[in-house]
Motif scaffolding. Structure first.
Motif, PDB file in Angstrom:
ATOM      1  N   ILE A   1       0.872  -1.175   0.000  1.00  0.00           N
ATOM      2  CA  ILE A   1       0.000   0.000   0.000  1.00  0.00           C
ATOM      3  C   ILE A   1       0.912   1.227   0.000  1.00  0.00           C
ATOM      4  CG2 ILE A   1      -0.158   0.188   2.525  1.00  0.00           C
ATOM      5  CD1 ILE A   1      -3.123   0.972   2.143  1.00  0.00           C
ATOM      6  N   ASP A   2       0.439   2.318  -0.585  1.00  0.00           N
ATOM      7  CA  ASP A   2       1.275   3.502  -0.718  1.00  0.00           C
ATOM      8  C   ASP A   2       0.855   4.654   0.179  1.00  0.00           C
ATOM      9  OD1 ASP A   2       3.014   2.776  -3.199  1.00  0.00           O
ATOM     10  OD2 ASP A   2       0.974   2.212  -3.736  1.00  0.00           O
ATOM     11  N   GLU A   3      -0.434   4.759   0.436  1.00  0.00           N
ATOM     12  CA  GLU A   3      -0.913   5.923   1.189  1.00  0.00           C
ATOM     13  C   GLU A   3      -2.194   5.563   1.933  1.00  0.00           C
ATOM     14  OE1 GLU A   3      -1.797  10.711   0.301  1.00  0.00           O
ATOM     15  OE2 GLU A   3      -1.222   9.344  -1.322  1.00  0.00           O
ATOM     16  N   ILE A   4      -2.326   6.099   3.134  1.00  0.00           N
ATOM     17  CA  ILE A   4      -3.510   5.862   3.965  1.00  0.00           C
ATOM     18  C   ILE A   4      -3.977   7.193   4.535  1.00  0.00           C
ATOM     19  CG2 ILE A   4      -4.492   4.634   5.949  1.00  0.00           C
ATOM     20  CD1 ILE A   4      -1.104   3.520   4.781  1.00  0.00           C
ATOM     21  N   THR A   5      -5.272   7.433   4.447  1.00  0.00           N
ATOM     22  CA  THR A   5      -5.852   8.615   5.079  1.00  0.00           C
ATOM     23  C   THR A   5      -7.012   8.184   5.976  1.00  0.00           C
ATOM     24  OG1 THR A   5      -5.322  10.037   3.183  1.00  0.00           O
ATOM     25  CG2 THR A   5      -6.984  10.846   4.726  1.00  0.00           C
ATOM     26  N   PRO A   6      -6.944   8.460   7.269  1.00  0.00           N
ATOM     27  CA  PRO A   6      -8.107   8.212   8.129  1.00  0.00           C
ATOM     28  C   PRO A   6      -9.199   9.229   7.796  1.00  0.00           C
ATOM     29  CG  PRO A   6      -6.058   8.406   9.398  1.00  0.00           C
ATOM     30  CD  PRO A   6      -5.788   8.938   8.034  1.00  0.00           C
ATOM     31  N   ILE A   7     -10.410   8.754   7.614  1.00  0.00           N
ATOM     32  CA  ILE A   7     -11.520   9.657   7.290  1.00  0.00           C
ATOM     33  C   ILE A   7     -12.581   9.591   8.388  1.00  0.00           C
ATOM     34  CG2 ILE A   7     -11.252   9.821   4.791  1.00  0.00           C
ATOM     35  CD1 ILE A   7     -13.223   7.493   4.499  1.00  0.00           C
ATOM     36  N   ILE A   8     -13.099  10.751   8.733  1.00  0.00           N
ATOM     37  CA  ILE A   8     -14.124  10.843   9.771  1.00  0.00           C
ATOM     38  C   ILE A   8     -15.477  10.938   9.087  1.00  0.00           C
ATOM     39  CG2 ILE A   8     -14.877  12.067  11.822  1.00  0.00           C
ATOM     40  CD1 ILE A   8     -12.013  10.819  11.882  1.00  0.00           C
ATOM     41  N   CYS A   9     -16.321   9.941   9.366  1.00  0.00           N
ATOM     42  CA  CYS A   9     -17.618   9.830   8.686  1.00  0.00           C
ATOM     43  C   CYS A   9     -18.773  10.085   9.658  1.00  0.00           C
ATOM     44  CB  CYS A   9     -17.757   8.438   8.074  1.00  0.00           C
ATOM     45  SG  CYS A   9     -16.393   7.989   6.961  1.00  0.00           S
ATOM     46  N   GLU A  10     -19.976  10.125   9.124  1.00  0.00           N
ATOM     47  CA  GLU A  10     -21.158  10.376   9.958  1.00  0.00           C
ATOM     48  C   GLU A  10     -21.324   9.301  11.025  1.00  0.00           C
ATOM     49  OE1 GLU A  10     -24.816  11.246   7.931  1.00  0.00           O
ATOM     50  OE2 GLU A  10     -23.787  12.296   6.299  1.00  0.00           O
ATOM     51  N   HIS A  11     -20.992   8.060  10.701  1.00  0.00           N
ATOM     52  CA  HIS A  11     -21.167   6.951  11.643  1.00  0.00           C
ATOM     53  C   HIS A  11     -19.875   6.575  12.371  1.00  0.00           C
ATOM     54  CE1 HIS A  11     -24.738   5.598   8.890  1.00  0.00           C
ATOM     55  NE2 HIS A  11     -25.060   6.603   9.685  1.00  0.00           N
ATOM     56  N   SER A  12     -18.855   7.379  12.254  1.00  0.00           N
ATOM     57  CA  SER A  12     -17.579   7.065  12.894  1.00  0.00           C
ATOM     58  C   SER A  12     -17.722   7.040  14.416  1.00  0.00           C
ATOM     59  CB  SER A  12     -16.514   8.092  12.513  1.00  0.00           C
ATOM     60  OG  SER A  12     -16.140   7.963  11.156  1.00  0.00           O
ATOM     61  N   GLU A  13     -17.123   6.004  15.047  1.00  0.00           N
ATOM     62  CA  GLU A  13     -17.116   5.908  16.510  1.00  0.00           C
ATOM     63  C   GLU A  13     -15.815   6.432  17.095  1.00  0.00           C
ATOM     64  OE1 GLU A  13     -19.423   2.438  18.306  1.00  0.00           O
ATOM     65  OE2 GLU A  13     -18.577   1.551  16.490  1.00  0.00           O
ATOM     66  N   ARG A  14     -14.809   6.587  16.268  1.00  0.00           N
ATOM     67  CA  ARG A  14     -13.522   7.143  16.715  1.00  0.00           C
ATOM     68  C   ARG A  14     -13.165   8.311  15.817  1.00  0.00           C
ATOM     69  NH1 ARG A  14      -8.685   6.145  19.315  1.00  0.00           N
ATOM     70  NH2 ARG A  14      -9.463   4.200  20.231  1.00  0.00           N
ATOM     71  N   LYS A  15     -12.802   9.423  16.430  1.00  0.00           N
ATOM     72  CA  LYS A  15     -12.484  10.618  15.648  1.00  0.00           C
ATOM     73  C   LYS A  15     -11.088  11.164  15.949  1.00  0.00           C
ATOM     74  CE  LYS A  15     -17.327  11.846  15.112  1.00  0.00           C
ATOM     75  NZ  LYS A  15     -18.366  12.888  15.190  1.00  0.00           N
ATOM     76  N   ASP A  16     -10.326  10.455  16.776  1.00  0.00           N
ATOM     77  CA  ASP A  16      -8.963  10.892  17.053  1.00  0.00           C
ATOM     78  C   ASP A  16      -8.038   9.679  17.041  1.00  0.00           C
ATOM     79  OD1 ASP A  16     -10.414  10.215  19.558  1.00  0.00           O
ATOM     80  OD2 ASP A  16      -8.417  10.425  20.453  1.00  0.00           O
ATOM     81  N   ILE A  17      -6.877   9.840  16.442  1.00  0.00           N
ATOM     82  CA  ILE A  17      -5.899   8.757  16.381  1.00  0.00           C
ATOM     83  C   ILE A  17      -4.505   9.333  16.594  1.00  0.00           C
ATOM     84  CG2 ILE A  17      -7.238   7.257  14.851  1.00  0.00           C
ATOM     85  CD1 ILE A  17      -5.584   8.289  12.551  1.00  0.00           C
ATOM     86  N   ARG A  18      -3.581   8.481  17.057  1.00  0.00           N
ATOM     87  CA  ARG A  18      -2.185   8.871  17.250  1.00  0.00           C
ATOM     88  C   ARG A  18      -1.366   8.362  16.070  1.00  0.00           C
ATOM     89  NH1 ARG A  18       0.160   6.810  22.672  1.00  0.00           N
ATOM     90  NH2 ARG A  18       2.009   7.612  21.594  1.00  0.00           N
ATOM     91  N   LEU A  19      -0.958   9.272  15.226  1.00  0.00           N
ATOM     92  CA  LEU A  19      -0.216   8.880  14.039  1.00  0.00           C
ATOM     93  C   LEU A  19       1.157   8.311  14.386  1.00  0.00           C
ATOM     94  CD1 LEU A  19      -0.985  11.709  11.457  1.00  0.00           C
ATOM     95  CD2 LEU A  19      -2.239   9.592  11.904  1.00  0.00           C
TER      96      LEU A  19
END
Length: 235
Positions: free
Chosen positions: A103-121
């Motif tokens: 895989i080359d690239e990953i983007t966390p996306i925050i959606c309407e049904h997301s249960e987690r909205k913060d992550i430690r990169l």
């Protein structure tokens, strides 16, 4: 073969000093000594063969004796935008396995049904470094800051774009729609799936709807299946 991750190294370097963490691992943990050979990767496709000149546990000095570039370069570019799961261990599992598969690239996306909205990169990047070294990869995937779903689909992106969702609609497998040796962006939603408005928005933005099989997959499993599908298409 033991790999050391050294993103600061450049192909023109004739000598290099390992940072304290990698020096300690080499000298204290692996008990390597002067005259022994080790291998480095820069995360950009470069692999380096080096000889230990000064086996210091805080600043090991190396002589670079061979350099290879574009090691294991794949003929495609895969960007997966994934909604972070409530249990962050599942995201870490996905990143580990996706790095191994390719895989080359990953983007966390925050959606309407997301249960987690913060992550430690920082923690997630460490997981990918470990997976990269374990699987003998020379490329470190790019991990972006999280974005709102609407912002992500509104941004320009090259290549083919897909959204994997569970709603009833006409969908095809990635292998039926994707062209080999291309750039791909794939959206994978949260545990509660994308909302109807998010699906409609993605389709309006040029994304094609895909299926990953008849089973209802966890977010991280769906994302990994997408990686494998793309890898198989480009074999």
């Amino acid at each position: 073969m033991q790999l050391f991750y050294t993103p600061e190294i450049l192909p023109q370097h004739k000598a290099f000093v390992l940072n304290e963490e990698e020096s300690k691992h080499a000298i204290r943990v692996l008990r390597l000594s002067s005259g022994q050979q080790i291998n480095l990767v820069d995360g950009r496709g470069g692999r380096y063969t080096a000889v230990i000149m000064d086996a210091h546990p805080k600043r090991t000095v190396l002589e670079i004796v061979d350099v290879s570039i574009n090691v294991g370069k794949r003929p495609y570019y895969l960007h997966i935008a994934i909604a972070p799961t409530k249990n962050i261990d599942r995201v870490e599992w996905f990143l580990e396995k996706a790095t191994e598969v390719g895989i080359d690239e990953i983007t966390p996306i925050i959606c309407e049904h997301s249960e987690r909205k913060d992550i430690r990169l920082d923690r997630l990047n460490k997981v990918m470094v470990s997976a990269m070294k374990q699987s003998m990869k020379a490329y470190h995937p790019k991990l972006n800051e999280s974005m709102k779903f609407t912002e992500f689909i509104g941004a320009a992106s090259d290549g083919q774009k897909f959204i994997a969702h569970c709603a009833d609609s006409d969908k095809a497998y990635p292998s039926q729609l994707a062209h080999p040796s291309d750039r791909y962006t794939i959206l994978v939603g949260p545990e509660g799936d994308f909302s109807a408005s998010e699906i409609a928005g993605a389709l309006s933005a040029g994304y094609q709807a895909i299926t990953l099989g008849d089973s209802r997959l966890r977010t991280e499993t769906a994302a990994l299946v997408a990686c494998v599908e793309v890898a198989m298409l480009n074999r």
